[in-house]
Design a protein around this motif. Structure first.
Motif, short mmCIF file in Angstrom:
data_model
loop_
_atom_site.label_atom_id
_atom_site.label_comp_id
_atom_site.label_asym_id
_atom_site.label_seq_id
_atom_site.Cartn_x
_atom_site.Cartn_y
_atom_site.Cartn_z
N GLY A 247 10.91 15.89 -40.91
CA GLY A 247 12.05 15.93 -39.99
C GLY A 247 12.77 17.28 -40.06
N LEU B 143 10.59 8.30 -47.81
CA LEU B 143 11.85 7.76 -47.26
C LEU B 143 12.10 8.24 -45.84
CD1 LEU B 143 14.01 8.71 -50.40
CD2 LEU B 143 13.19 6.41 -49.83
N PHE C 12 20.25 9.91 -44.39
CA PHE C 12 20.90 11.22 -44.30
C PHE C 12 21.07 11.57 -42.82
CE2 PHE C 12 19.91 16.01 -44.33
CZ PHE C 12 21.22 16.37 -44.57
N ARG D 208 11.23 3.89 -33.58
CA ARG D 208 10.71 4.75 -34.65
C ARG D 208 10.83 4.08 -36.02
NH1 ARG D 208 13.26 10.64 -33.14
NH2 ARG D 208 11.76 11.24 -31.54
N SER E 265 16.95 14.59 -58.28
CA SER E 265 16.48 15.03 -56.97
C SER E 265 16.56 16.55 -56.92
CB SER E 265 17.37 14.42 -55.88
OG SER E 265 17.01 14.90 -54.61
N ASN E 266 15.60 17.14 -56.27
CA ASN E 266 15.55 18.60 -56.11
C ASN E 266 15.49 19.33 -57.44
OD1 ASN E 266 15.73 18.58 -53.17
ND2 ASN E 266 17.80 17.80 -53.49
N TYR F 158 14.57 19.39 -37.09
CA TYR F 158 16.02 19.47 -36.86
C TYR F 158 16.64 20.74 -37.42
CZ TYR F 158 16.68 17.12 -41.49
OH TYR F 158 16.66 16.76 -42.81
N GLN G 127 13.24 13.10 -56.51
CA GLN G 127 13.19 13.09 -55.05
C GLN G 127 13.25 14.53 -54.55
OE1 GLN G 127 16.14 11.98 -51.48
NE2 GLN G 127 15.75 10.19 -52.77
N LYS H 5 13.56 8.59 -42.17
CA LYS H 5 14.84 8.23 -41.57
C LYS H 5 14.70 8.18 -40.05
CE LYS H 5 18.65 9.87 -39.25
NZ LYS H 5 18.71 10.63 -37.98
N SER H 6 15.30 7.18 -39.44
CA SER H 6 15.47 7.19 -37.99
C SER H 6 16.63 6.27 -37.66
CB SER H 6 14.22 6.71 -37.25
OG SER H 6 14.48 6.75 -35.85
N VAL H 7 17.30 6.55 -36.56
CA VAL H 7 18.32 5.62 -36.08
C VAL H 7 17.82 4.90 -34.83
CG1 VAL H 7 20.28 6.85 -37.11
CG2 VAL H 7 19.51 7.48 -34.81
N ARG H 8 16.54 5.13 -34.47
CA ARG H 8 16.00 4.50 -33.25
C ARG H 8 15.06 3.36 -33.62
NH1 ARG H 8 15.35 9.69 -29.41
NH2 ARG H 8 16.35 11.16 -30.83
N ASP I 76 17.73 4.33 -49.16
CA ASP I 76 18.16 5.52 -49.90
C ASP I 76 19.38 6.14 -49.23
OD1 ASP I 76 17.77 7.85 -51.79
OD2 ASP I 76 17.61 8.90 -49.88
N SER J 125 12.45 14.10 -46.37
CA SER J 125 11.86 14.66 -45.14
C SER J 125 10.35 14.40 -45.14
CB SER J 125 12.16 16.15 -44.97
OG SER J 125 13.03 16.37 -43.88
N ASN K 141 7.54 3.78 -38.22
CA ASN K 141 7.43 4.36 -39.56
C ASN K 141 7.12 3.32 -40.64
OD1 ASN K 141 8.04 6.77 -38.30
ND2 ASN K 141 10.19 6.81 -38.96
P1 NDP Z 1 12.43 12.67 -41.98
O1 NDP Z 1 11.16 13.35 -42.32
O2 NDP Z 1 12.62 11.27 -42.34
O3 NDP Z 1 12.66 12.86 -40.41
C1 NDP Z 1 13.78 12.32 -39.76
C2 NDP Z 1 13.93 13.02 -38.44
O4 NDP Z 1 12.80 12.80 -37.61
C3 NDP Z 1 15.12 12.56 -37.68
O5 NDP Z 1 15.60 13.64 -36.92
C4 NDP Z 1 14.54 11.45 -36.78
O6 NDP Z 1 15.32 11.38 -35.60
C5 NDP Z 1 13.14 11.96 -36.51
N1 NDP Z 1 12.12 10.89 -36.52
C6 NDP Z 1 12.12 9.76 -37.26
N2 NDP Z 1 11.00 9.05 -37.06
C7 NDP Z 1 10.25 9.75 -36.16
C8 NDP Z 1 9.00 9.52 -35.57
N3 NDP Z 1 8.28 8.43 -35.87
N4 NDP Z 1 8.54 10.45 -34.69
C9 NDP Z 1 9.25 11.55 -34.38
N5 NDP Z 1 10.48 11.82 -34.93
C10 NDP Z 1 10.96 10.92 -35.82
O7 NDP Z 1 13.58 13.63 -42.56
P2 NDP Z 1 14.99 13.49 -43.30
O8 NDP Z 1 15.35 14.87 -43.64
O9 NDP Z 1 15.92 12.65 -42.56
O10 NDP Z 1 14.63 12.79 -44.68
C11 NDP Z 1 14.52 11.39 -44.83
C12 NDP Z 1 15.43 10.89 -45.92
O11 NDP Z 1 15.21 11.60 -47.15
C13 NDP Z 1 16.92 11.10 -45.64
O12 NDP Z 1 17.43 10.18 -44.72
C14 NDP Z 1 17.49 10.96 -47.02
O13 NDP Z 1 17.52 9.59 -47.40
C15 NDP Z 1 16.46 11.73 -47.84
N6 NDP Z 1 16.83 13.16 -47.96
C16 NDP Z 1 17.19 13.59 -49.22
C17 NDP Z 1 17.52 14.90 -49.45
C18 NDP Z 1 17.86 15.32 -50.83
O14 NDP Z 1 18.34 16.45 -51.01
N7 NDP Z 1 17.66 14.51 -51.82
C19 NDP Z 1 17.52 15.91 -48.36
C20 NDP Z 1 17.12 15.36 -47.08
C21 NDP Z 1 16.76 14.06 -46.92
P3 NDP Z 1 15.98 9.99 -35.08
O15 NDP Z 1 16.87 9.47 -36.15
O16 NDP Z 1 16.70 10.42 -33.86
O17 NDP Z 1 14.82 9.09 -34.81
#
Ligand code: NDP
Length: 290
Positions: free
Chosen positions: A190, A234, A19, A242, A137-138, A194, A159, A236-239, A42, A186, A246
């Motif tokens: 995250g 689940l 996401f 991280r 989900s939700n 954010y 989820q 998420k990171s694009v780095r 996911d 999350s 994770n």
């Molecule tokens: P996460 O809890 O996975 O956090 C991700 C955020 O934290 C990003 O901004 C990321 O930035 C940063 N991050 C990642 N790893 C680290 C780390 N080790 N230390 C510090 N910061 C970190 O939140 P998400 O909301 O992205 O949720 C994860 C996944 O859950 C989503 O990708 C999606 O698949 C699912 N999701 C589902 C939803 C639903 O309604 N069903 C709603 C929201 C999410 P960066 O990428 O820059 O590293």
């Protein structure tokens, strides 16, 4: 570490989320995740990056059956026929014939008839072997109860938002009672960083102290908390650093006291959208064809 779903299908407990991963960064992120060892990805029709997820999986050279692909039907595609077509859109973009897990992204409380139609389409796809497991989900406790009254297959997964500041115990208990695995979105909070409407879990002193005691990061501690309590998670990171951090959570264990001190951080304050308020008018948007 695997979880066995209520229909016997096994799924990695720890997966990779995409996401808010822009299409142009998704291929690299998923490729890095697969190299790191993640085998559950996911995505969702609404994320706009299913095509890139499929491309990364193909490019990895990992056999299709070794990667567990999960995606979600958006509310604009609810209704029986519409959801059958949503399956075609998602598999067309992902470039696969079968999905490992297909879930409804949200309940539509004011149009539960459409939600039921959508879920019945998932049941038909499951019966036809087009998907290996189905879920939601939700879904809140009331949504799960309404679904159970009108459909026959118990969701394999629900989820939901779960991190130390919002753990939705009542939903988790309803999931467990039905035999549904709770999957945390999350999972490392995250959304508390954010979309800040309060404190960020990354700054939490309790988590930082537990992390220091194990020589790990707060994110790794949060992921252990999910895994040791039987949830799927689940992050998420694009780095790359991280993405690796994770996944590096299988060499330590939290004590029972540490798990309960994390449980006590729950504020009861939801950070994501209120599931009861999701309507087609406010959240609907067309999902493109494959
Ligand atoms: P996460 O809890 O996975 O956090 C991700 C955020 O934290 C990003 O901004 C990321 O930035 C940063 N991050 C990642 N790893 C680290 C780390 N080790 N230390 C510090 N910061 C970190 O939140 P998400 O909301 O992205 O949720 C994860 C996944 O859950 C989503 O990708 C999606 O698949 C699912 N999701 C589902 C939803 C639903 O309604 N069903 C709603 C929201 C999410 P960066 O990428 O820059 O590293």
């Amino acid at each position: 570490m695997n979880l066995t779903l209520n229909n016997g299908v096994t799924m990695p407990a720890l997966g990779f989320g995409v996401f808010q991963a822009a299409p142009e960064e998704t291929v690299d992120a998923v490729a890095t995740a697969l190299e790191t060892g993640y085998r559950l990805i996911d995505t969702a029709a609404a994320y706009g990056n299913e095509r890139e997820v499929g491309e990364a999986i193909r490019r990895s050279g990992i056999p299709r059956e070794d990667v567990f692909i999960e995606t979600k039907v958006w509310i604009s595609d609810y209704g029986y026929d519409e959801t059958l077509h949503a399956f075609e859109k998602s598999t067309g973009k992902l470039g696969v014939d079968q999905l490992d897990l297909l879930i409804l992204h949200q309940a539509l409380p004011t149009r539960f008839d459409l939600t039921i139609g959508a879920y019945k389409a998932l049941e038909a796809l499951l019966a036809d072997g087009r998907v290996r497991a189905i879920g939601v989900s939700n879904f809140m406790v009331d949504h799960l109860a309404r679904l159970a009254e009108q459909t026959s297959i118990v969701p394999a997964i629900n989820q939901i938002e779960v991190h130390p500041y919002f753990s939705q115990r009542a939903v988790q208990e309803a999931d467990a009672a039905a035999g549904t695995v709770t999957q945390a979105w999350s999972p490392i909070g995250g959304i508390t960083a954010y979309r800040p409407t309060g404190a960020s879990v990354f700054d939490d002193e309790t988590l930082q102290a537990i992390a220091a005691a194990h020589g790990k990061s707060p994110a790794q501690v949060m992921l252990r908390w999910h895994l040791q309590q039987g949830r799927s998670a689940l992050p998420k990171s694009v780095r790359p650093a991280r993405i690796a951090e994770n996944f590096d959570v299988f060499d330590f264990e939290l004590t029972a006291a540490e798990l309960s001190s994390i449980d006590e951080l729950d504020t009861g304050e939801r950070r994501g959208p209120e599931p009861e308020d999701v309507t087609l008018e406010t959240f609907g948007r067309a999902i493109p064809e494959a």
